[in-house]
Design a protein around this motif. Structure first.
Motif, PDB file in Angstrom:
ATOM      1  N   MET A   1       0.846  -1.202   0.000  1.00 14.87           N
ATOM      2  CA  MET A   1       0.000   0.000   0.000  1.00 14.87           C
ATOM      3  C   MET A   1       0.877   1.246   0.000  1.00 14.87           C
ATOM      4  SD  MET A   1      -2.602   1.341   2.954  1.00 14.87           S
ATOM      5  CE  MET A   1      -3.568  -0.173   2.923  1.00 14.87           C
ATOM      6  N   ALA A   2       0.685   2.097  -1.001  1.00 13.47           N
ATOM      7  CA  ALA A   2       1.472   3.322  -1.080  1.00 13.47           C
ATOM      8  C   ALA A   2       1.018   4.310  -0.001  1.00 13.47           C
ATOM      9  CB  ALA A   2       1.322   3.955  -2.460  1.00 13.47           C
ATOM     10  N   LYS A   3       1.975   5.058   0.532  1.00 12.56           N
ATOM     11  CA  LYS A   3       1.712   6.031   1.584  1.00 12.56           C
ATOM     12  C   LYS A   3       1.864   7.433   1.009  1.00 12.56           C
ATOM     13  CE  LYS A   3       3.173   7.123   6.329  1.00 12.56           C
ATOM     14  NZ  LYS A   3       4.156   6.779   7.391  1.00 12.56           N
ATOM     15  N   ILE A   4       0.820   8.244   1.130  1.00 14.08           N
ATOM     16  CA  ILE A   4       0.779   9.568   0.501  1.00 14.08           C
ATOM     17  C   ILE A   4       0.610  10.652   1.557  1.00 14.08           C
ATOM     18  CG2 ILE A   4      -0.475  11.046  -1.123  1.00 14.08           C
ATOM     19  CD1 ILE A   4      -1.311   8.523  -2.610  1.00 14.08           C
ATOM     20  N   LEU A   5       1.358  11.743   1.391  1.00 19.36           N
ATOM     21  CA  LEU A   5       1.221  12.920   2.250  1.00 19.36           C
ATOM     22  C   LEU A   5       0.520  14.024   1.467  1.00 19.36           C
ATOM     23  CD1 LEU A   5       1.860  14.617   4.789  1.00 19.36           C
ATOM     24  CD2 LEU A   5       4.085  15.155   3.748  1.00 19.36           C
ATOM     25  N   VAL A   6      -0.541  14.589   2.029  1.00 15.72           N
ATOM     26  CA  VAL A   6      -1.284  15.689   1.407  1.00 15.72           C
ATOM     27  C   VAL A   6      -1.146  16.918   2.299  1.00 15.72           C
ATOM     28  CG1 VAL A   6      -3.531  16.498   0.612  1.00 15.72           C
ATOM     29  CG2 VAL A   6      -2.946  14.062   0.414  1.00 15.72           C
ATOM     30  N   VAL A   7      -0.629  18.015   1.736  1.00 16.16           N
ATOM     31  CA  VAL A   7      -0.415  19.232   2.528  1.00 16.16           C
ATOM     32  C   VAL A   7      -1.008  20.433   1.796  1.00 16.16           C
ATOM     33  CG1 VAL A   7       1.235  20.665   3.763  1.00 16.16           C
ATOM     34  CG2 VAL A   7       1.757  18.243   3.377  1.00 16.16           C
ATOM     35  N   ASP A   8      -1.988  21.071   2.429  1.00 17.97           N
ATOM     36  CA  ASP A   8      -2.660  22.249   1.875  1.00 17.97           C
ATOM     37  C   ASP A   8      -3.343  22.951   3.043  1.00 17.97           C
ATOM     38  OD1 ASP A   8      -4.632  24.003   0.570  1.00 17.97           O
ATOM     39  OD2 ASP A   8      -4.168  22.880  -1.251  1.00 17.97           O
ATOM     40  N   ASP A   9      -3.385  24.276   3.025  1.00 20.85           N
ATOM     41  CA  ASP A   9      -4.017  24.981   4.143  1.00 20.85           C
ATOM     42  C   ASP A   9      -5.534  25.046   4.012  1.00 20.85           C
ATOM     43  OD1 ASP A   9      -3.794  26.693   1.962  1.00 20.85           O
ATOM     44  OD2 ASP A   9      -3.589  28.495   3.190  1.00 20.85           O
ATOM     45  N   GLU A  10      -6.095  24.571   2.895  1.00 19.71           N
ATOM     46  CA  GLU A  10      -7.550  24.494   2.748  1.00 19.71           C
ATOM     47  C   GLU A  10      -8.018  23.157   3.325  1.00 19.71           C
ATOM     48  OE1 GLU A  10      -9.176  25.647  -1.092  1.00 19.71           O
ATOM     49  OE2 GLU A  10      -7.177  26.345  -1.666  1.00 19.71           O
ATOM     50  N   GLN A  11      -8.492  23.180   4.567  1.00 17.93           N
ATOM     51  CA  GLN A  11      -8.789  21.937   5.265  1.00 17.93           C
ATOM     52  C   GLN A  11      -9.922  21.146   4.609  1.00 17.93           C
ATOM     53  OE1 GLN A  11      -8.923  22.061   9.517  1.00 17.93           O
ATOM     54  NE2 GLN A  11      -7.364  23.648   9.676  1.00 17.93           N
ATOM     55  N   VAL A  12     -10.896  21.810   4.043  1.00 16.64           N
ATOM     56  CA  VAL A  12     -11.982  21.103   3.371  1.00 16.64           C
ATOM     57  C   VAL A  12     -11.451  20.351   2.153  1.00 16.64           C
ATOM     58  CG1 VAL A  12     -14.151  21.364   2.111  1.00 16.64           C
ATOM     59  CG2 VAL A  12     -13.743  22.710   4.181  1.00 16.64           C
ATOM     60  N   LEU A  13     -10.561  21.000   1.398  1.00 14.41           N
ATOM     61  CA  LEU A  13      -9.962  20.354   0.235  1.00 14.41           C
ATOM     62  C   LEU A  13      -9.138  19.144   0.661  1.00 14.41           C
ATOM     63  CD1 LEU A  13      -9.299  20.283  -2.788  1.00 14.41           C
ATOM     64  CD2 LEU A  13      -7.399  21.851  -2.315  1.00 14.41           C
ATOM     65  N   VAL A  14      -8.341  19.315   1.723  1.00  9.89           N
ATOM     66  CA  VAL A  14      -7.510  18.214   2.216  1.00  9.89           C
ATOM     67  C   VAL A  14      -8.386  17.029   2.615  1.00  9.89           C
ATOM     68  CG1 VAL A  14      -5.992  17.480   4.101  1.00  9.89           C
ATOM     69  CG2 VAL A  14      -5.588  19.661   2.950  1.00  9.89           C
ATOM     70  N   LYS A  15      -9.491  17.324   3.293  1.00 13.28           N
ATOM     71  CA  LYS A  15     -10.398  16.257   3.722  1.00 13.28           C
ATOM     72  C   LYS A  15     -10.951  15.493   2.519  1.00 13.28           C
ATOM     73  CE  LYS A  15     -14.573  15.457   6.502  1.00 13.28           C
ATOM     74  NZ  LYS A  15     -15.628  16.102   7.334  1.00 13.28           N
ATOM     75  N   GLY A  16     -11.307  16.223   1.461  1.00  5.04           N
ATOM     76  CA  GLY A  16     -11.842  15.581   0.261  1.00  5.04           C
ATOM     77  C   GLY A  16     -10.813  14.723  -0.450  1.00  5.04           C
TER      78      GLY A  16
ATOM     79  N   ARG B   1       5.294   4.984 -12.231  1.00  2.87           N
ATOM     80  CA  ARG B   1       6.580   5.292 -12.860  1.00  2.87           C
ATOM     81  C   ARG B   1       7.716   5.337 -11.857  1.00  2.87           C
ATOM     82  NH1 ARG B   1       5.834   7.274 -18.093  1.00  2.87           N
ATOM     83  NH2 ARG B   1       3.627   7.440 -18.623  1.00  2.87           N
ATOM     84  N   SER B   2       7.414   5.697 -10.624  1.00  4.91           N
ATOM     85  CA  SER B   2       8.475   5.750  -9.618  1.00  4.91           C
ATOM     86  C   SER B   2       8.741   4.388  -8.997  1.00  4.91           C
ATOM     87  CB  SER B   2       8.084   6.731  -8.496  1.00  4.91           C
ATOM     88  OG  SER B   2       7.014   6.208  -7.731  1.00  4.91           O
ATOM     89  N   GLY B   3       7.831   3.410  -9.272  1.00  6.71           N
ATOM     90  CA  GLY B   3       8.019   2.080  -8.724  1.00  6.71           C
ATOM     91  C   GLY B   3       7.501   1.923  -7.317  1.00  6.71           C
ATOM     92  N   ALA B   4       6.811   2.918  -6.784  1.00  6.95           N
ATOM     93  CA  ALA B   4       6.340   2.833  -5.411  1.00  6.95           C
ATOM     94  C   ALA B   4       5.062   2.016  -5.287  1.00  6.95           C
ATOM     95  CB  ALA B   4       6.090   4.239  -4.861  1.00  6.95           C
ATOM     96  N   ALA B   5       4.289   1.920  -6.349  1.00  5.37           N
ATOM     97  CA  ALA B   5       3.011   1.241  -6.250  1.00  5.37           C
ATOM     98  C   ALA B   5       3.126  -0.275  -6.277  1.00  5.37           C
ATOM     99  CB  ALA B   5       2.084   1.711  -7.388  1.00  5.37           C
ATOM    100  N   GLU B   6       4.257  -0.799  -6.753  1.00  2.00           N
ATOM    101  CA  GLU B   6       4.422  -2.235  -6.823  1.00  2.00           C
ATOM    102  C   GLU B   6       5.888  -2.593  -6.740  1.00  2.00           C
ATOM    103  OE1 GLU B   6       2.868  -3.437 -10.566  1.00  2.00           O
ATOM    104  OE2 GLU B   6       4.163  -2.099 -11.698  1.00  2.00           O
ATOM    105  N   GLN B   7       6.168  -3.809  -6.316  1.00  2.00           N
ATOM    106  CA  GLN B   7       7.539  -4.272  -6.234  1.00  2.00           C
ATOM    107  C   GLN B   7       8.080  -4.433  -7.638  1.00  2.00           C
ATOM    108  OE1 GLN B   7       9.437  -4.764  -3.511  1.00  2.00           O
ATOM    109  NE2 GLN B   7       7.748  -3.918  -2.328  1.00  2.00           N
ATOM    110  N   LYS B   8       9.318  -4.040  -7.836  1.00  2.00           N
ATOM    111  CA  LYS B   8       9.909  -4.114  -9.156  1.00  2.00           C
ATOM    112  C   LYS B   8      11.036  -5.131  -9.153  1.00  2.00           C
ATOM    113  CE  LYS B   8      10.177  -0.524 -11.651  1.00  2.00           C
ATOM    114  NZ  LYS B   8      10.574   0.730 -12.264  1.00  2.00           N
TER     115      LYS B   8
END
Length: 228
Positions: free
Chosen positions: A1-16, A118-125
């Motif tokens: 499972m890929a781990k993603i960081l979302v950073v934005d000061d619009e909290q409603v957008l971040v929640k969505g 493309r970065s290879g993070a979504a699956e083992q290569k």
């Protein structure tokens, strides 16, 4: 499972965004300013970061630059509509992609999937080929690069672009072709994206970026890797 960081000061957008990415099966953490982005990126071991440009404390461009000091995690910048300067500066500071607000969440998820793939993070290569040209060497499985035996840190898109050129020495690619092949979709004529990435590759891999030996320009056509 890929781990993603979302950073934005619009909290409603971040929640969505968080809700939609988690629905796709990703693990998501969030932040709300540039300082948080850097702190979380340093500690979190993320596979991809979504980073807004306009944020308090430090902006997204400065956060991107600071993250690049210790990580090559793929970064997608979120930019305001029509702010072309932000897009180009994002690439200058090490971003791999951008998406313009307001955006369709389906498009965002497609960009995320493409960059993770493309970065290879979504699956083992599996172990890939080692490509070489003169003093440049790429390990496509480990996604590592060297110049004269010294490791060189490339972003995900820089690596993809260099791998394409190394696999096809002598073949000239137009900017449009490179956008379609490396980025996987059309940038609607924003060819500066390619120019910025080529310049950064030259700075990192060429002995003399002002007079490149390997990554050549065919004026009026595009770019190619010289046969050595």
């Amino acid at each position: 499972m890929a781990k993603i960081l979302v950073v934005d000061d619009e909290q409603v957008l971040v929640k969505g965004i968080k809700f939609n990415l988690e629905h796709e099966g990703y693990q998501v953490e969030v932040g709300y300013d540039g300082e948080q982005a850097v702190e979380l990126a340093r500690e979190g071991g993320f596979d991809l970061i979504l980073l807004d440009v306009m944020m308090p404390r430090i902006d997204g461009l400065q956060a991107c630059m600071r993250i690049r000091e210790f990580s090559n995690v793929p970064i997608i910048m979120l930019t305001a509509k029509g702010e072309d300067t932000d897009k180009i500066m994002g690439f200058e500071y090490g971003a791999d992609d951008y998406i313009t607000k307001p955006f369709n969440l389906l498009e965002l998820k497609a960009r995320v999937r493409a960059l993770l793939r493309r970065s290879g993070a979504a699956e083992q290569k599996n172990a890939g080929a080692v490509l070489e040209a003169g003093h440049i060497k790429l390990d496509t499985g480990g996604r590592a690069a060297w110049r004269d035996g010294t490791p060189v840190e490339l972003t995900a898109k820089e690596f993809d672009l260099m791998e394409l050129l190394l696999r096809n020495p002598g073949r000239v690619y137009s900017r449009e072709n490179l956008l379609n092949v490396v980025w996987g979709y059309e940038y609607i004529g924003d060819y500066r994206t390619v120019d910025v990435h080529v310049r950064r590759l030259r700075e990192k891999l060429e002995l003399d970026p002002a007079s490149p030996e390997y990554i050549r320009t065919k004026w009026g056509v595009g770019y190619y890797l010289a046969k050595i």
